[in-house]
Structures are given as structure tokens and as C-alpha cells.
Design an enzyme around this catalytic site. Sequence first.
Site, PDB file in Angstrom:
ATOM      1  N   GLY A 169     -25.031   1.801  -1.291  1.00 51.44           N
ATOM      2  CA  GLY A 169     -26.208   2.211  -2.065  1.00 51.44           C
ATOM      3  C   GLY A 169     -26.048   3.569  -2.727  1.00 51.44           C
ATOM      4  O   GLY A 169     -26.914   4.010  -3.482  1.00 51.44           O
ATOM      5  N   LYS A 170     -24.893   4.253  -2.479  1.00 51.33           N
ATOM      6  CA  LYS A 170     -24.760   5.621  -3.009  1.00 51.33           C
ATOM      7  C   LYS A 170     -24.675   5.636  -4.537  1.00 51.33           C
ATOM      8  O   LYS A 170     -25.114   6.582  -5.180  1.00 51.33           O
ATOM      9  CB  LYS A 170     -23.566   6.346  -2.385  1.00 51.33           C
ATOM     10  CG  LYS A 170     -22.205   5.765  -2.719  1.00 51.33           C
ATOM     11  CD  LYS A 170     -21.094   6.487  -1.954  1.00 51.33           C
ATOM     12  CE  LYS A 170     -19.750   5.836  -2.198  1.00 51.33           C
ATOM     13  NZ  LYS A 170     -18.677   6.381  -1.401  1.00 51.33           N
ATOM     14  N   GLN A 190     -16.273  -2.342  -2.101  1.00 54.10           N
ATOM     15  CA  GLN A 190     -15.624  -1.075  -2.485  1.00 54.10           C
ATOM     16  C   GLN A 190     -16.620   0.070  -2.635  1.00 54.10           C
ATOM     17  O   GLN A 190     -16.477   0.928  -3.516  1.00 54.10           O
ATOM     18  CB  GLN A 190     -14.757  -1.296  -3.722  1.00 54.10           C
ATOM     19  CG  GLN A 190     -13.703  -2.388  -3.426  1.00 54.10           C
ATOM     20  CD  GLN A 190     -12.554  -2.433  -4.383  1.00 54.10           C
ATOM     21  OE1 GLN A 190     -12.771  -2.294  -5.576  1.00 54.10           O
ATOM     22  NE2 GLN A 190     -11.352  -2.670  -3.883  1.00 54.10           N
ATOM     23  N   GLY A 191     -17.605   0.100  -1.762  1.00 53.54           N
ATOM     24  CA  GLY A 191     -18.555   1.222  -1.696  1.00 53.54           C
ATOM     25  C   GLY A 191     -19.927   0.892  -2.264  1.00 53.54           C
ATOM     26  O   GLY A 191     -20.915   1.557  -1.953  1.00 53.54           O
ATOM     27  N   TYR A 209       0.865  -1.194   0.000  1.00 53.12           N
ATOM     28  CA  TYR A 209       0.000   0.000   0.000  1.00 53.12           C
ATOM     29  C   TYR A 209       0.899   1.242   0.000  1.00 53.12           C
ATOM     30  O   TYR A 209       1.203   1.831   1.039  1.00 53.12           O
ATOM     31  CB  TYR A 209      -0.940   0.022   1.222  1.00 53.12           C
ATOM     32  CG  TYR A 209      -1.882  -1.178   1.307  1.00 53.12           C
ATOM     33  CD1 TYR A 209      -2.145  -1.974   0.197  1.00 53.12           C
ATOM     34  CD2 TYR A 209      -2.521  -1.512   2.501  1.00 53.12           C
ATOM     35  CE1 TYR A 209      -2.994  -3.068   0.270  1.00 53.12           C
ATOM     36  CE2 TYR A 209      -3.377  -2.608   2.577  1.00 53.12           C
ATOM     37  CZ  TYR A 209      -3.597  -3.378   1.463  1.00 53.12           C
ATOM     38  OH  TYR A 209      -4.434  -4.467   1.545  1.00 53.12           O
ATOM     39  N   LEU A 264     -22.044  -1.419  -1.556  1.00 50.37           N
ATOM     40  CA  LEU A 264     -23.082  -1.777  -0.584  1.00 50.37           C
ATOM     41  C   LEU A 264     -23.594  -0.587   0.230  1.00 50.37           C
ATOM     42  O   LEU A 264     -24.516  -0.725   1.022  1.00 50.37           O
ATOM     43  CB  LEU A 264     -22.575  -2.903   0.331  1.00 50.37           C
ATOM     44  CG  LEU A 264     -22.456  -4.264  -0.375  1.00 50.37           C
ATOM     45  CD1 LEU A 264     -21.687  -5.268   0.495  1.00 50.37           C
ATOM     46  CD2 LEU A 264     -23.838  -4.828  -0.715  1.00 50.37           C
ATOM     47  N   SER A 274     -12.587  -5.878   1.320  1.00 48.49           N
ATOM     48  CA  SER A 274     -13.625  -5.292   0.439  1.00 48.49           C
ATOM     49  C   SER A 274     -15.023  -5.674   0.938  1.00 48.49           C
ATOM     50  O   SER A 274     -15.879  -6.093   0.158  1.00 48.49           O
ATOM     51  CB  SER A 274     -13.430  -5.725  -1.018  1.00 48.49           C
ATOM     52  OG  SER A 274     -12.134  -5.420  -1.483  1.00 48.49           O
ATOM     53  N   PRO A 275     -15.285  -5.521   2.258  1.00 41.45           N
ATOM     54  CA  PRO A 275     -16.555  -5.990   2.813  1.00 41.45           C
ATOM     55  C   PRO A 275     -17.744  -5.152   2.359  1.00 41.45           C
ATOM     56  O   PRO A 275     -18.886  -5.581   2.493  1.00 41.45           O
ATOM     57  CB  PRO A 275     -16.349  -5.857   4.330  1.00 41.45           C
ATOM     58  CG  PRO A 275     -15.345  -4.754   4.465  1.00 41.45           C
ATOM     59  CD  PRO A 275     -14.420  -4.909   3.299  1.00 41.45           C
ATOM     60  N   LEU A 276     -17.463  -3.955   1.838  1.00 44.46           N
ATOM     61  CA  LEU A 276     -18.554  -3.106   1.315  1.00 44.46           C
ATOM     62  C   LEU A 276     -18.559  -3.146  -0.212  1.00 44.46           C
ATOM     63  O   LEU A 276     -19.176  -2.306  -0.849  1.00 44.46           O
ATOM     64  CB  LEU A 276     -18.397  -1.662   1.812  1.00 44.46           C
ATOM     65  CG  LEU A 276     -18.463  -1.513   3.333  1.00 44.46           C
ATOM     66  CD1 LEU A 276     -18.130  -0.088   3.767  1.00 44.46           C
ATOM     67  CD2 LEU A 276     -19.846  -1.923   3.848  1.00 44.46           C
TER      68      LEU A 276
END
Length: 334
Positions: A227-228, A222-223, A71, A225, A218-220
Site C-alpha cells: 500500500g506504500k 513487488q511491493g 541472481y 500490496l 512476487s507474493p507482494l
Amino acid sequence: MSEETITVNHLRKLGNSNLSLSPLGLGCWQFSNGKGTVGKFWPALGLEDVLKIVQTSLDGGINWFDTAEVYGGGQSEKMLADALKQIGTSEAEHAYIATKWWPILRSAGNIPKTIDERISMLDHRTIHLYQVHQPYSFSSVARQMKEMAKLVKQGKVQNIGVSNFSAKQMREADTVLKEHGLRLVSNQVKYSLLDRRIEENGILDTAKELGVAIIAYSPLEQGILSGKFHSNPSLVKSIKGPRKWMPTFRDSGLRKSKPLIDELEQLARKYDVSPTQIALNWLIHAHGETVFAIPGASKVHHAEQNVKAMTFSLTPAEVEWIGKISHQVIHSTK
Ligand SMILES: NC(=O)c1ccc[n+]([C@@H]2O[C@H](COP(=O)([O-])OP(=O)(O)OC[C@H]3O[C@@H](n4cnc5c(N)ncnc54)[C@H](OP(=O)(O)O)[C@@H]3O)[C@@H](O)[C@H]2O)c1
């Protein structure tokens, strides 16, 4: 399944280790400072934002941070260590650190060569978990584990984990570590309500059998989930980095995941929380205490929102229901 409430927000043991960690850790790929190929995935954050994100995470009960050599070539490790030092509270001082060795185009002999740089980037903080980032070194799993075991013996790291390892590779790693009086502690893999491959390819079952923790990255998704991107698809165009080309971010991908987002939003209204909190809550409770999750945050309000996933309880029936919808969405042919 009964309607009894799931207990949340207590520390849990990280797999075969003595570490007591919060079910959520903070993913620190976002702290790469825009450096290096992998680090360019996210826009650069200034130290002030990093500091606020780290502080918010600590305040919300997170007691560990996941970073990696790759990273930003140590940038994330350095920014994390600098932020923790500057915060200076007892929570910051005692926060647990997980980092990773980058194995691509390298052999196991590189493990002892680069560990001192990791320690230096982390400002001489203890490395509580040292992970092999990918299973693609020039060396065998056995040789890599032997080198990792030596680091534990030398007191340079406390525990050993892997990332992106298959069920077979996990087993092999654990067998070799046992020969050195150690155990494999964790496997960090992609796992979310939109990616449940580890439930089908033996990784999750093997983890449960061996007592190895799963660290869900990456539990979301990468964004996605949050909903945006469903409520404002034009946001996809403004993404800097390669996410916008990924199938989940295309119009067809957003259409496919919409029924899941609708369910997350409905449950979120019931609990007065956000869809991300429902998605994270599901991950850390669907499999007892096996799964930890490390959402990343590019903005302070993400961290504020995400930590609160540890403060309420979905009922087992809701966990089952969300799991069912996610399964339908993943396997739908739309
Ligand atoms: N071992 C591995 O191979 C591997 C691979 C990938 C990641 N990881 C680790 O896992 C961590 C997390 O994975 P990830 O960063 O890929 O994905 P993620 O945690 O699923 O998504 C993080 C991104 O989603 C958006 N987001 C987060 N919280 C939000 C919220 N509450 N509302 C709206 N948007 C939100 C932000 O991006 P925007 O604001 O830009 O939309 C944020 O940067 C990384 O930091 C890293 O430590 C490991």
C-alpha cells in the site's frame, strides 16, 4: 465457511519431499549485488544489510531461503551463504537452501557442468531443493529431469523442483522423475492477491493432485500490496529498476488495486499488523498447506514485518472475503 481459527506458524512438508519448511521462505533475488541483467532489477545491498535481513528472517521462524544462479551470477547464493556462516547459530547452520539452474540458451548437458559452481557459491552447503528456473531450455523436459535425477543419485542435491512450468510440463516432469524413483517436489510460480492465474490455468489443481508444493514468488506484487505506493505515488518515480514501467505501478494500475489495498488496510488495523502480513497470511492459508510464499526484502524492516505474517490467524471467513475482493479487483475493467 465456519468461523473456526486457522492454525498458523507450524512447519509443513514441502510437497513430495521430507523437508519440513516454514510456510514463508526468504526470497533472495534482492541479494544479487546489482550484478548481471537480472540482478540489476534491485539496488545492490551490502553484506551488512543482507546479514541483518537473513538474521531477522531466522529469528522470525523462517527456516529456508530461495536463491538462484541468475541472481547476480551466483552473487545471491554467495551472499546468502556468507551471511549464514557469519551468523553461525544452529538455525543458520541448519537452514534449508533452494537454488535454481538457469536454462535459457542452454541444454540439459549444462546441468552437470554447472552444479559444482552452485555448490561452491553456496560454500558447500547442502542444496535441499534444486529447481529448473524456466521451461525454456534447448532440451526437452524429459532430458532436463534425467540430468536433475542424476544429481540426486550423486548426492549433489536432495530434491528436484521446477519454476514457471505449466500444468502439462509439471506432469511430464513428475512422470520422468518417477521413472528414476523420485517425485517432482515443487513448482515456483508467480502468485499473489493481484495475480491468481494459477487458479485458472490448471497449475494449482495439478499441484494439489500430484502433491507438488506451490512456491509463490512476487507474493507482494513487488511491493504493491504494502500500500506504500498508493499512499505515496511519488515513491514510484524514485524506484531504481524497471518496476516503475510495469502496469501495476502506473497510476491506472494503482487506481485499479486501491479497493483491495483498502480492505487489506482495514483488516490489518483489526489485527494490528501490516497489509503485507494480511496478503502473505492469505497466500499461505487459502489452499491448505499447498502454497508456500517467498517474499523478498530490500530493507531490514521488510523482513521484520513479513515474518510476522506467520504469527496470527485470519478466520476462514476473512480468507474468503479477501479472496473475493481480490477476484473483483483483478477482473474489474477500470
Ligand atoms: N522463479 C522465478 O521466476 C522468480 C521470479 C521473481 C521472483 N522470484 C523469487 O521470489 C522472491 C520474491 O519475489 P519478488 O522479489 O519479485 O517480489 P515481492 O516479494 O513481492 O516484493 C519484494 C519487494 O517488495 C518490497 N517490500 C517487501 N516487503 C515490504 C514491506 N513489508 N513493506 C513495503 N515494501 C516491501 C521491497 O521492494 P522496495 O523496497 O524496493 O519497494 C522488496 O524488495 C525473489 O526474491 C526471488 O527469490 C522468483
